[in-house]
Design an enzyme around this catalytic site. Structure first.
Site, PDB file in Angstrom:
ATOM      1  N   TRP A 172       0.897  -1.186   0.000  1.00  0.00           N
ATOM      2  CA  TRP A 172       0.000   0.000   0.000  1.00  0.00           C
ATOM      3  C   TRP A 172       0.907   1.199   0.000  1.00  0.00           C
ATOM      4  CZ3 TRP A 172      -4.335   0.961  -2.027  1.00  0.00           C
ATOM      5  CH2 TRP A 172      -5.619   0.930  -1.464  1.00  0.00           C
TER       6      TRP A 172
ATOM      7  N   HIS B  23      -0.222   3.850   3.469  1.00  0.00           N
ATOM      8  CA  HIS B  23      -0.299   3.496   4.894  1.00  0.00           C
ATOM      9  C   HIS B  23      -0.331   4.743   5.781  1.00  0.00           C
ATOM     10  CE1 HIS B  23      -0.315  -0.835   5.041  1.00  0.00           C
ATOM     11  NE2 HIS B  23       0.577  -0.880   4.086  1.00  0.00           N
TER      12      HIS B  23
ATOM     13  N   ASP C  89       6.308  -3.534   7.011  1.00  0.00           N
ATOM     14  CA  ASP C  89       6.860  -3.904   5.705  1.00  0.00           C
ATOM     15  C   ASP C  89       8.380  -3.975   5.741  1.00  0.00           C
ATOM     16  OD1 ASP C  89       4.631  -4.417   4.134  1.00  0.00           O
ATOM     17  OD2 ASP C  89       4.304  -2.292   3.709  1.00  0.00           O
TER      18      ASP C  89
ATOM     19  N   ARG D 260       9.458  -7.366   8.116  1.00  0.00           N
ATOM     20  CA  ARG D 260       9.373  -8.725   7.570  1.00  0.00           C
ATOM     21  C   ARG D 260      10.615  -9.140   6.800  1.00  0.00           C
ATOM     22  NH1 ARG D 260       4.911  -8.286   2.777  1.00  0.00           N
ATOM     23  NH2 ARG D 260       5.857  -6.604   1.629  1.00  0.00           N
TER      24      ARG D 260
ATOM     25  N   HIS E 257       0.600 -10.352   5.814  1.00  0.00           N
ATOM     26  CA  HIS E 257       0.225  -9.131   5.091  1.00  0.00           C
ATOM     27  C   HIS E 257      -0.915  -9.340   4.097  1.00  0.00           C
ATOM     28  CE1 HIS E 257       3.667  -6.468   6.386  1.00  0.00           C
ATOM     29  NE2 HIS E 257       4.033  -7.658   6.837  1.00  0.00           N
TER      30      HIS E 257
ATOM     31  N   HIS F   8      -0.823  -1.404  10.641  1.00  0.00           N
ATOM     32  CA  HIS F   8      -0.430  -1.758   9.272  1.00  0.00           C
ATOM     33  C   HIS F   8      -1.435  -2.697   8.605  1.00  0.00           C
ATOM     34  CE1 HIS F   8       2.487  -2.252   6.002  1.00  0.00           C
ATOM     35  NE2 HIS F   8       2.055  -3.505   5.959  1.00  0.00           N
TER      36      HIS F   8
ATOM     37  N   ASP G  88      -3.448  -2.761   5.018  1.00  0.00           N
ATOM     38  CA  ASP G  88      -3.283  -3.774   3.965  1.00  0.00           C
ATOM     39  C   ASP G  88      -4.592  -4.478   3.607  1.00  0.00           C
ATOM     40  OD1 ASP G  88      -0.595  -3.448   3.415  1.00  0.00           O
ATOM     41  OD2 ASP G  88       0.084  -5.160   4.618  1.00  0.00           O
TER      42      ASP G  88
ATOM     43  N   HIS H 128      -4.430  -7.523  -1.672  1.00  0.00           N
ATOM     44  CA  HIS H 128      -3.994  -8.212  -0.449  1.00  0.00           C
ATOM     45  C   HIS H 128      -5.006  -9.271  -0.023  1.00  0.00           C
ATOM     46  CE1 HIS H 128      -0.361  -5.920   1.028  1.00  0.00           C
ATOM     47  NE2 HIS H 128      -0.740  -5.224  -0.018  1.00  0.00           N
TER      48      HIS H 128
ATOM     49  N   HIS I 100       0.037  -5.525  -8.590  1.00  0.00           N
ATOM     50  CA  HIS I 100      -0.058  -5.343  -7.142  1.00  0.00           C
ATOM     51  C   HIS I 100       0.536  -3.982  -6.729  1.00  0.00           C
ATOM     52  CE1 HIS I 100      -0.304  -7.003  -2.978  1.00  0.00           C
ATOM     53  NE2 HIS I 100       0.548  -6.014  -2.782  1.00  0.00           N
TER      54      HIS I 100
ATOM     55  N   ASP J 209      -0.879  -0.644  -4.948  1.00  0.00           N
ATOM     56  CA  ASP J 209      -0.259  -0.221  -3.685  1.00  0.00           C
ATOM     57  C   ASP J 209       0.253   1.214  -3.770  1.00  0.00           C
ATOM     58  OD1 ASP J 209      -0.431  -2.405  -1.965  1.00  0.00           O
ATOM     59  OD2 ASP J 209       1.564  -3.179  -2.432  1.00  0.00           O
TER      60      ASP J 209
HETATM   61 ZN    ZN Z   1       2.029  -4.849   4.247  1.00  0.00          ZN
END
Ligand code: ZN
Ligand code: NAG
Ligand code: NAG
Ligand code: NAG
Length: 296
Positions: free
Chosen positions: A20, A25, A64, A67, A79, A131, A135, A141, A164, A168
């Site tokens: 995103w 976000h 993000d 991870r 996510h 978050h 998402d 997502h 994607h 985002d």
């Molecule tokens: Zn995410």
């Protein structure tokens, strides 16, 4: 965001590409901070150790980055939920079918909501909740097809993206004209005005956006995922993937995507505010039959 070679290639072209996007976000976070009860604002500021107005926006993309850090890989599948449906013919999310043993965004929202409730002032679970409520409102997502669109190549104003990351990041950058926190703050103000302004475009509808209860966080997250996944059939892959593979999306596709992006940002922000209000205070003025707070 799923990891594929195509994604990494596009990330190299557009280094700011994140799930995103940071602007998306941060926009959700600013909307939420504008709608939350004052007690919830105070609680979040204390938990995050940040007394500035940016307390939620600056941590909204932390998950993000985490991870990819050592010890963070376990959170990768949190996510998204890979709905194994058949867009554009039928869209739906099924928890038993789509949430894997490693977890998914629905189980993650359940887990980190529970941790936040049982361990007040625990910062990581708060950052994850912030978050993931963002998402879960991005249609790709909540979709398995083509690794959540990561394997579908498209162009936006001549720049190569995967589908994607177009949803985002590229569409939001094109719409807002920027990539900074200031961009997100300005975007959030215009969406907040639609929610709070008398006669605002979302003023009436937004009173029904939050109907969730902490007693059943699975049902809440599934409702958000299911509603969002519907846009995969209507707006993301309306004519099927082959119709957009390798195509420039800056025309009618983008024009139809913008209202969805704006609505999903606004819904995510309001729901995040209400969810955190419930966790922190046990109540929210943002639910059904409750007046939306006046603008501050
Ligand atoms: Zn995410
Ligand atoms: C819940 O979160 C904790 C802390 O991040 C993690 O260790 C655990 O695996 C998570 N459990 C589930 C079911 O997602
Ligand atoms: C993308 O994923 C879909 C199914 O998820 C698959 O049918 C298709 O072959 C994949 N395309 C590429 C280029 O990998
Ligand atoms: C779409 O992108 C193409 C390729 O960069 C460009 O020539 C065209 O002017 C763009 N159209 C719009 C409406 O922005």
């Amino acid at each position: 965001m799923h990891i594929t070679p195509i994604l990494l290639a596009s990330a190299a072209v557009v280094p700011t590409a994140l799930a995103w996007g940071t602007v998306g976000h941060a926009t959700v976070a600013y909307i939420a901070s504008g709608l939350m009860k004052p007690e919830t604002v105070a609680y979040c500021k204390k938990t995050l150790g940040d007394d500035s107005d940016e307390f939620l926006a600056t941590i909204a993309s932390w998950a993000d980055a985490f991870r990819y850090e050592p010890g963070g890989a376990f959170s990768m599948p949190f996510h998204w939920i890979d709905a194994i449906d058949r867009p554009p013919y039928s869209c739906d999310v099924d928890y038993d079918r789509d949430c894997t043993a490693e977890g998914c965004i629905v189980s993650a929202i359940m887990n980190y909501t529970n941790i936040q409730r049982t361990q007040p002032y625990e910062p990581m679970s708060l950052k994850w909740v912030v978050h993931f409520l963002g998402d879960i409102h991005q249609p790709l997502h909540d979709e398995n097809y083509g690794a959540g669109g990561n394997n579908i190549t498209v162009f936006v104003d001549g720049v190569k993206w995967n589908l994607h990351s177009a949803w985002d990041t590229a569409f939001i950058t094109k719409l807002t004209g920027g990539t900074t926190l200031a961009t997100a703050k300005a975007f959030s103000s215009s969406l907040l005005a639609r929610i709070q302004g008398s006669g605002g475009a979302y003023a009436a509808a937004s009173k029904k956006w939050f109907r969730a209860s902490l007693k059943d966080s699975k049902a809440a997250a599934m409702a958000w995922a299911t509603e969002t996944n519907d846009y995969v059939c209507s707006n993301v892959l309306p004519e099927g993937p082959l119709e957009i593979q390798g195509k420039e999306l800056n025309g009618t596709y983008y024009q139809a995507a913008v209202p969805v992006v704006e609505l999903q940002m606004a819904k995510a922000g309001l729901r995040l505010a209400a969810w955190l209000d419930l966790i922190v205070t046990g109540g929210t003025p943002l639910g059904p039959n409750c007046k939306v707070r006046p603008a501050r």
